[in-house]
Write an enzyme that holds these catalytic residues in place. Structure first.
Site: not given
Ligand code: SD4
Length: 320
Positions: A49, A180, A198, A208, A231-232
């Protein structure tokens, strides 16, 4: 108080902390260490990722988001939707050092990168092509669209809007597409830097941009206070500027762990099952983290390196 310098990064990516630490040992600044740590993760392609070859979008392309911030000067450089250039954090730093802008996006960011001497490269790999082909075979179930219908003849879109329904919200980002890299460094002179890198979200809609390249969302740093990085599920988290929130809480004297928890709670109130975590560090060498309990996330592992622990060390936060 715990000693400086201090390196903290998201997830158990110990190579990142080691690389940042050795940069500091070689005389590098907090900004140098953040860049080097993120670059290590980009090369390792941390869990697929970060860096090239992961998270193909709806067209199968991998695009990159990154940011770096110098907390002492409030200089920031960031790139989003960067295409065909691997070193996203390096380009972010070039935006900071070779332009008056803060954030460049898309093809124009790539053009800037090439001017700055970064090589143009294909970001696809066998694994990103496989992920994309598998998704197409699975009729391109859109992860990030809502209230749409695909063209009846072509299950893979174009998607058309339909009347909105009242489905309950659930996070499209989960434990399978999460990592990330976020790095916060306080160097031995007490200078603060934070950064992220990321490849965003798997099967995202082209164009996006997540939270990672947005100052205050993906990361934030403030001289004489500290830094934070999140992160998330960036689509949700960026609405709350959690990194800014946490740094401002620390400015008012809040302990890093509590500042991280407070930032998570503000999001949880509106999105109870959101997938996300944040790390915090202050200039006295304190650090902490917090996460929201979500499917696959009961505990959040992050990495710390200072002279007290003596090596890149895994820490754990229990999710709220
Ligand atoms: C994003 N925040 O683009 C990133 C992805 C991530 O853990 O960190 N997932 O939304």
């Amino acid at each position: 108080p715990p000693p400086l310098p201090l390196v903290v990064n998201t997830w158990p990516f110990r190579q990142t902390a080691r690389r940042a630490w050795s940069e500091l040992q070689a005389g590098g600044s907090a900004v140098d260490a953040v860049e080097a740590g993120c670059q290590q993760c980009q090369l390792d392609r941390c869990d697929g990722s970060v860096g090239y070859g992961g998270s193909p979008d709806e067209r199968g392309e991998t695009t990159l988001d990154a940011m770096i911030m110098n907390g002492d000067t409030f200089d920031v450089g960031a790139v989003a939707d960067l295409r065909r250039v691997k070193d996203a954090i390096g380009v972010a730093r070039a935006v900071m050092e070779h332009s008056e802008h803060t954030l460049l996006v898309g093809e124009s960011a790539s053009k800037f990168a090439l001017e700055m001497g970064f090589p143009e490269e294909d970001l696809s790999t066998n694994s990103s092509r496989e992920l994309y082909e598998k998704w197409r075979r699975n009729s391109c179930q859109p992860n990030y669209r809502k209230n749409v219908t695909p063209d009846p003849d072509k299950s893979c879109g174009p998607y058309k809007p339909i009347a909105s329904s009242t489905q309950t919200w659930s996070s499209p980002i989960g434990i399978d597409n999460h990592d990330t890299i976020g790095v916060v460094v306080i160097d031995s002179q007490g200078r603060v830097s934070a950064g992220t890198s990321t490849n965003g979200a798997t099967h995202k809609i082209p164009g996006r941009v997540g939270d990672s390249p947005v100052p205050g969302a993906g990361a934030y740093a403030a001289g004489s206070v500290g830094g934070a990085s999140a992160t998330g599920d960036g689509d949700v988290m960026m609405r709350f500027l959690p990194s800014y929130q946490a740094v401002e809480s620390m400015r008012r004297g809040m302990d890093p762990t509590l500042a991280c928890e407070d930032a998570i709670r503000r999001i949880k109130k509106f999105f109870p099952s959101f997938f996300g975590a944040i790390i915090c560090a202050n200039i006295t060498g304190g650090f902490g983290a917090a996460c929201n309990r979500a499917p696959g996330l009961d505990q959040f592992h992050y990495t710390v390196f200072n002279s007290a622990v003596g090596q890149a060390t895994d820490y754990t936060a229990n999710c709220l």
